[in-house]
Design a protein around this motif. Structure first.
Motif, PDB file in Angstrom:
ATOM      1  N   GLN A   1      30.615  36.656  36.465  1.00  0.00           N
ATOM      2  CA  GLN A   1      30.430  37.919  37.203  1.00  0.00           C
ATOM      3  C   GLN A   1      30.827  37.890  38.674  1.00  0.00           C
ATOM      4  OE1 GLN A   1      28.015  35.728  36.658  1.00  0.00           O
ATOM      5  NE2 GLN A   1      26.182  36.054  37.857  1.00  0.00           N
ATOM      6  N   LYS A   2      31.533  36.843  39.103  1.00  0.00           N
ATOM      7  CA  LYS A   2      31.925  36.811  40.516  1.00  0.00           C
ATOM      8  C   LYS A   2      33.453  36.800  40.632  1.00  0.00           C
ATOM      9  CE  LYS A   2      27.406  35.496  41.803  1.00  0.00           C
ATOM     10  NZ  LYS A   2      26.447  34.603  42.433  1.00  0.00           N
TER      11      LYS A   2
ATOM     12  N   THR B   1      25.825  31.074  48.804  1.00  0.00           N
ATOM     13  CA  THR B   1      25.935  32.533  48.850  1.00  0.00           C
ATOM     14  C   THR B   1      24.859  33.169  49.736  1.00  0.00           C
ATOM     15  OG1 THR B   1      26.643  32.246  46.566  1.00  0.00           O
ATOM     16  CG2 THR B   1      26.391  34.495  47.311  1.00  0.00           C
TER      17      THR B   1
ATOM     18  N   ASP C   1      28.138  23.434  42.281  1.00  0.00           N
ATOM     19  CA  ASP C   1      27.976  24.851  41.948  1.00  0.00           C
ATOM     20  C   ASP C   1      29.131  25.594  42.610  1.00  0.00           C
ATOM     21  OD1 ASP C   1      27.449  27.562  42.190  1.00  0.00           O
ATOM     22  OD2 ASP C   1      25.372  27.329  42.814  1.00  0.00           O
TER      23      ASP C   1
ATOM     24  N   SER D   1      23.836  33.503  32.179  1.00  0.00           N
ATOM     25  CA  SER D   1      24.273  33.688  33.568  1.00  0.00           C
ATOM     26  C   SER D   1      24.552  32.301  34.147  1.00  0.00           C
ATOM     27  CB  SER D   1      23.222  34.450  34.377  1.00  0.00           C
ATOM     28  OG  SER D   1      22.201  33.589  34.805  1.00  0.00           O
ATOM     29  N   GLY D   2      24.945  32.249  35.406  1.00  0.00           N
ATOM     30  CA  GLY D   2      25.305  30.977  36.025  1.00  0.00           C
ATOM     31  C   GLY D   2      24.183  29.951  36.004  1.00  0.00           C
ATOM     32  N   THR D   3      22.970  30.405  36.147  1.00  0.00           N
ATOM     33  CA  THR D   3      21.824  29.493  36.181  1.00  0.00           C
ATOM     34  C   THR D   3      21.742  28.674  34.885  1.00  0.00           C
ATOM     35  OG1 THR D   3      20.687  31.114  37.548  1.00  0.00           O
ATOM     36  CG2 THR D   3      19.335  29.370  36.606  1.00  0.00           C
TER      37      THR D   3
HETATM   38  C1  LIG Z   1      25.448  33.915  41.780  1.00  0.00           C
HETATM   39  C2  LIG Z   1      25.208  32.480  42.013  1.00  0.00           C
HETATM   40  C3  LIG Z   1      24.638  31.663  41.033  1.00  0.00           C
HETATM   41  C4  LIG Z   1      24.311  32.092  39.641  1.00  0.00           C
HETATM   42  O1  LIG Z   1      23.358  32.975  39.481  1.00  0.00           O
HETATM   43  P1  LIG Z   1      23.109  33.756  38.116  1.00  0.00           P
HETATM   44  O2  LIG Z   1      22.394  34.947  38.621  1.00  0.00           O
HETATM   45  O3  LIG Z   1      22.294  32.891  37.270  1.00  0.00           O
HETATM   46  O4  LIG Z   1      24.441  34.056  37.507  1.00  0.00           O
HETATM   47  C5  LIG Z   1      24.512  30.322  41.286  1.00  0.00           C
HETATM   48  N1  LIG Z   1      24.906  29.800  42.440  1.00  0.00           N
HETATM   49  C6  LIG Z   1      25.472  30.533  43.415  1.00  0.00           C
HETATM   50  C7  LIG Z   1      25.932  29.870  44.665  1.00  0.00           C
HETATM   51  C8  LIG Z   1      25.646  31.903  43.222  1.00  0.00           C
HETATM   52  O5  LIG Z   1      26.226  32.636  44.185  1.00  0.00           O
END
Ligand SMILES: *Cc1c(COP(=O)(O)O)cnc(C)c1O
Length: 396
Positions: free
Chosen positions: A195-196, A143, A170, A63-65
């Motif tokens: 996923q965004k 977000t 980010d 995932s993004g993290t």
């Molecule tokens: C969704 C998001 C993430 C990533 O989150 P994961 O759940 O790990 O994919 C990171 N930073 C922002 C600003 C986000 O909106």
């Protein structure tokens, strides 16, 4: 659950049928000689999304993290000083991640609802004459609060201070939905996910890496293995992955990029602005306030909306889910119980957004909010009716 209602959470986003079909494919041999025919053009096309010519793009199954962790561990060493402002849940999570990797994190506390403080960064960097600060970390689109920061202003402040720190951004909830310019803004590490804005299933971290960041990786000593840029870069160069690639996601990404290019990136951004404006018109008609302080900070992918005093936002989002089967974002961190979020990014149209506004409006009236049925929806309708729909004018 009827499974047909769109979600209005700011990620993961609605997956268009076209992308779900594209991901519905049988296993394929990732060591076959023609795997490179899928991978190489994907990497090239992702550069267009980041707006980079000189940088590289590296992806990981994650995932993004995980993208954050990769960006940090590939370029920094334990004890390195990094500068970061905390103005929401995601900037807070960058801080936590850096601390757990034993970096020396200097934090500028900002009010939630504000953005990256370019001036304060500039002053701090100017005072760091021995260049101890190795990195500046920014969340482009926070977000949690619905705030978009001005990355160009941060870059200007860095240049003015003549400071060589790397710039980490980010862009998970902004890339492929709001303008992002890796090269123009001098971004060294741009972290995103599948996923965004890409409208895909969760499972790929997608990272833009500048030449300067790659060079910094040569001497960085943070431990890394799964997320090693060098292993991934070398394997990609010879057409593969150092381990099993997420093949179905890569197939989805191919189709996602095709969709984004067909619509045109600038049209994608204009559509997000338009969707967001409709939501903001509704918020105004409800007599409510956005968390984002000023219009220049308004995010086009998510709106964080304060509920009136005495109204618990969790009760509102739970009610909308239980009674109308529609998901909205809850308030995160400091905003919990005080604000809810409407995600308006990815695969959405005017009509879908109107449905979401209608659902949350019904939930508010059910819970005796000082709101009348139809007010917010009508304000958004009026806006959509009278403003040019780029997607339509393009098709015409
Ligand atoms: C969704 C998001 C993430 C990533 O989150 P994961 O759940 O790990 O994919 C990171 N930073 C922002 C600003 C986000 O909106």
């Amino acid at each position: 659950m009827n499974g047909q209602n769109p979600v209005f959470i700011p990620g993961p986003t609605n997956i268009p049928d076209r992308l779900r079909h594209a991901m519905n494919v049988q296993t394929s041999d990732h060591r076959a000689p023609d795997f490179v025919n899928l991978l190489a053009p994907l990497i090239e096309d992702l550069k267009k999304i980041f707006k980079t010519r000189t940088g590289s793009v590296i992806t990981f199954p994650s995932s993004g993290t995980g993208g954050w962790e990769a960006a940090i561990t590939n370029t920094l060493s334990p004890g390195d000083k990094v500068l970061v402002a905390r103005y929401g849940m995601f900037s807070h999570r960058w801080i936590d991640l850096c601390q757990r990797h034993n970096l020396d994190v200097e934090i500028i506390e900002c009010e939630w609802g504000t953005g990256a403080p370019a001036n304060l960064f500039g002053e701090r960097l100017a005072s760091d004459t021995s260049h101890n600060i190795k990195a500046l970390l920014i969340t482009h689109n926070e977000t949690a609060t619905g705030v978009r920061s001005d990355i160009a202003a941060v870059r200007q402040a860095m240049n003015k201070a003549n400071h060589p720190a790397l710039l980490y951004v980010d862009c998970v909830s902004s890339l492929a939905s709001m303008d992002f310019r890796m090269d123009d803004w001098g971004v060294d590490l741009a972290v995103s996910g599948s996923q965004k804005g890409f409208m895909l299933a969760t499972g790929m971290a997608i990272i833009g890496v500048s030449e300067k960041a790659l060079a910094a990786g040569e001497s960085a000593t943070c431990p890394r293995c799964f997320f090693d840029f060098r292993d991934m870069g070398n394997a990609n160069a010879s057409g593969g992955f150092p381990y099993t690639p997420p093949f179905q996601l890569l197939m989805g990404l191919r189709e996602s990029l095709d969709m984004l290019f067909e619509e045109g990136l600038e049209n994608v951004f204009a559509r997000h602005y338009r969707l967001a404006q409709g939501v903001r018109k509704a918020v105004e008609a409800w007599g409510m306030k956005l968390c984002a302080r000023t219009p220049d900070l308004y995010s086009d992918t998510v709106s964080t909306i304060y509920t009136p005093d005495g109204f618990d936002s969790n009760i509102l989002t739970n009610h909308a889910y239980d009674k109308y089967d529609v998901s909205f974002g809850i308030g995160l961190g400091e905003m919990n119980t005080k604000a809810f979020r409407i995600g308006h990014l990815g695969s959405l149209s005017d009509v879908m957004v109107l449905a979401g506004l209608s659902a949350i409006e019904m939930a508010m009236v059910d819970l005796s909010y000082p709101v009348k049925l139809g007010y917010g929806v009508a304000a958004a309708q009026e806006y959509y009716r009278n403003s040019d729909n780029l997607a339509q004018s393009k098709a015409a």
